[in-house]
Scaffold this active site. Structure first.
Site, PDB file in Angstrom:
ATOM      1  CB  SER A   1      82.326   7.136  34.779  1.00  0.00           C
ATOM      2  OG  SER A   1      82.795   7.393  35.921  1.00  0.00           O
ATOM      3  CG  PHE A   2      78.733  11.021  38.797  1.00  0.00           C
ATOM      4  CD1 PHE A   2      77.723   9.953  38.622  1.00  0.00           C
ATOM      5  CD2 PHE A   2      78.599  12.311  39.099  1.00  0.00           C
ATOM      6  CE1 PHE A   2      76.528  10.229  39.722  1.00  0.00           C
ATOM      7  CE2 PHE A   2      77.373  12.644  40.095  1.00  0.00           C
ATOM      8  CZ  PHE A   2      76.319  11.391  40.069  1.00  0.00           C
TER       9      PHE A   2
ATOM     10  CB  ALA B   1      79.207   6.615  37.099  1.00  0.00           C
TER      11      ALA B   1
ATOM     12  CE  LYS C   1      82.214   7.863  48.673  1.00  0.00           C
ATOM     13  NZ  LYS C   1      81.912   9.261  47.806  1.00  0.00           N
TER      14      LYS C   1
ATOM     15  CG  ASP D   1      78.501   7.807  48.628  1.00  0.00           C
ATOM     16  OD1 ASP D   1      78.657   7.023  47.669  1.00  0.00           O
ATOM     17  OD2 ASP D   1      78.800   9.255  48.122  1.00  0.00           O
TER      18      ASP D   1
ATOM     19  CB  SER E   1      84.260   2.297  44.661  1.00  0.00           C
ATOM     20  OG  SER E   1      84.830   2.860  45.459  1.00  0.00           O
ATOM     21  NE  ARG E   2      87.130   7.772  40.024  1.00  0.00           N
ATOM     22  CZ  ARG E   2      85.963   8.250  39.569  1.00  0.00           C
ATOM     23  NH1 ARG E   2      85.343   7.393  38.501  1.00  0.00           N
ATOM     24  NH2 ARG E   2      85.158   9.257  39.906  1.00  0.00           N
ATOM     25  CG  ASN E   3      87.816   6.823  46.489  1.00  0.00           C
ATOM     26  OD1 ASN E   3      89.096   7.773  46.683  1.00  0.00           O
ATOM     27  ND2 ASN E   3      86.917   7.730  45.920  1.00  0.00           N
TER      28      ASN E   3
ATOM     29  CD  GLU F   1      88.069  14.445  44.067  1.00  0.00           C
ATOM     30  OE1 GLU F   1      88.877  14.874  44.580  1.00  0.00           O
ATOM     31  OE2 GLU F   1      87.918  15.161  42.798  1.00  0.00           O
TER      32      GLU F   1
END
Length: 351
Positions: free
Chosen positions: A18-19, A156, A207, A260, A270-272, A297
């Site tokens: 995506s990014f 993204a 972060k 961020d 946000s995946r995280n 990540e």
């Protein structure tokens, strides 16, 4: 490198997630030809035919390839945006086609662990020598000198939807910052510059830990006060471990740090954050990872920072607690009760 040959040569982007897709489209908007690398020939063919990647239309000027040699020989400026776990192997493949005149600006927010886990024990604990940021991986694996990174509140999907955003291009070289600004800046995407490459990279990496934790707060519906408390405590923890790993406090107070952090800790995009949210709803980390299309990540980073904090004797209560959650040694509910009782140090003691 003058601006003349920048505009004539295509710009490379490695990683069609995506990014990577969002970066490709921003570059292409500015009359740049872009060559986007997808990791399999099948995926490259699919993206070229459907003209869609990660749910977003690809700009007409984006060409998709599965040939790293083609990118290395065609492009002087390349943006690698691949997960940290695959970054070193990608660099090893790309390196034969890179020369000292190349500029690489990566967008990967994770660590590379360049050590055999069996060799890590109490006698030889995990240390900064065993972990690399992506700029260090680029330096180790290639002849490239002019290296930079992108970090900031860059969800993204919002960038792809042309919503306003900003990022930091960090590099030891002013020229890399200038090239990054010229290529990416537009009327809704601001580009700041920083010479603190390691500090800015550490912001983007650390972060993600706090974002996982913030997701658990949302999942338990503990409210906005609790989330604000958590994010501000998280920022302090990021600074302490970041300084131990060679960053400066200043980086964490800027766009790549607190900026961020706020975006990633507050958004279902946000995946995280999503990982934390799902942990709070009772899923295991293995179930969550298995079902995610793109890498979060933060999970790997929690494991690495939990070990590094012990080596450097930095108290990281949030990271330690999240580590215990993902290892199923503690429930999310118990973790929050524990942190509410934790004797956090003075409000701010790093200025």
């Amino acid at each position: 490198m003058g601006s003349k040959n920048t505009s004539e040569k295509p710009i490379g982007v490695i990683g069609a997630g995506s990014f990577g897709t969002a970066v490709s489209n921003i570059l292409a908007e500015k009359n740049q030809r872009v060559i986007l690398y997808a990791r399999t020939p099948e995926k490259a063919a699919l993206l070229n035919s459907t003209r869609e990647s990660s749910g977003h239309q690809l700009h007409d000027r984006v060409e998709v390839t599965n040939d790293l040699e083609y990118i290395g020989t065609s492009c002087d400026v390349i943006f690698p945006v691949v997960p940290s776990a695959n970054f070193r192997s990608m660099m090893k493949e790309l390196a034969p086609f890179l020369r000292p005149y190349h500029i690489l600006i990566h967008g990967t927010k994770g660590f590379d662990l360049n050590v055999d886990r069996k060799k890590i024990d109490t006698q030889n604990p995990l240390s900064r020598e065993h972990v690399r940021t992506m700029s260090e991986v680029i330096k180790e694996e290639s002849s490239v000198v002019r290296i930079g990174c992108l970090a900031g509140p860059n969800l993204a999907r919002e960038i792809s939807e042309k919503k306003p955003a900003a990022t930091v291009v960090a590099s030891h070289f002013d020229e890399v910052i200038r090239v990054g600004q010229n290529l990416l800046k537009n009327d809704r995407f601001l580009i700041y510059g920083s010479n603190d490459l390691i500090g800015i990279e550490l912001c983007g990496i650390l972060k993600n830990i706090i974002a996982v934790g913030a997701g658990t707060i949302a999942g338990l519906e503990l409210g906005e006060n609790a989330k604000a408390l958590f994010i501000s405590r998280g920022l302090v923890e990021m600074v302490h471990i970041g300084k131990a790993l060679g960053g400066n406090a200043e980086a964490f107070l800027g766009l790549a740090g607190v900026g961020d952090l706020v975006a990633t800790s507050s958004s279902h995009l946000s995946r995280n954050f999503t990982v934390g949210n799902r942990l709070a709803k009772g899923e295991t980390i293995d179930q969550i990872i298995a079902s995610m299309e793109e890498v979060a990540e933060g999970v790997k980073t929690i494991r690495i920072i939990n070990e590094l904090s012990q080596t450097y004797k930095v108290r990281c209560p949030i990271t330690e607690t999240l580590y215990r959650i993902i290892n199923q040694e503690m429930t999310v509910d118990d973790a929050h009760k524990y942190l509410m009782k934790f004797p956090f140090r003075a409000e701010i003691d790093f200025m």
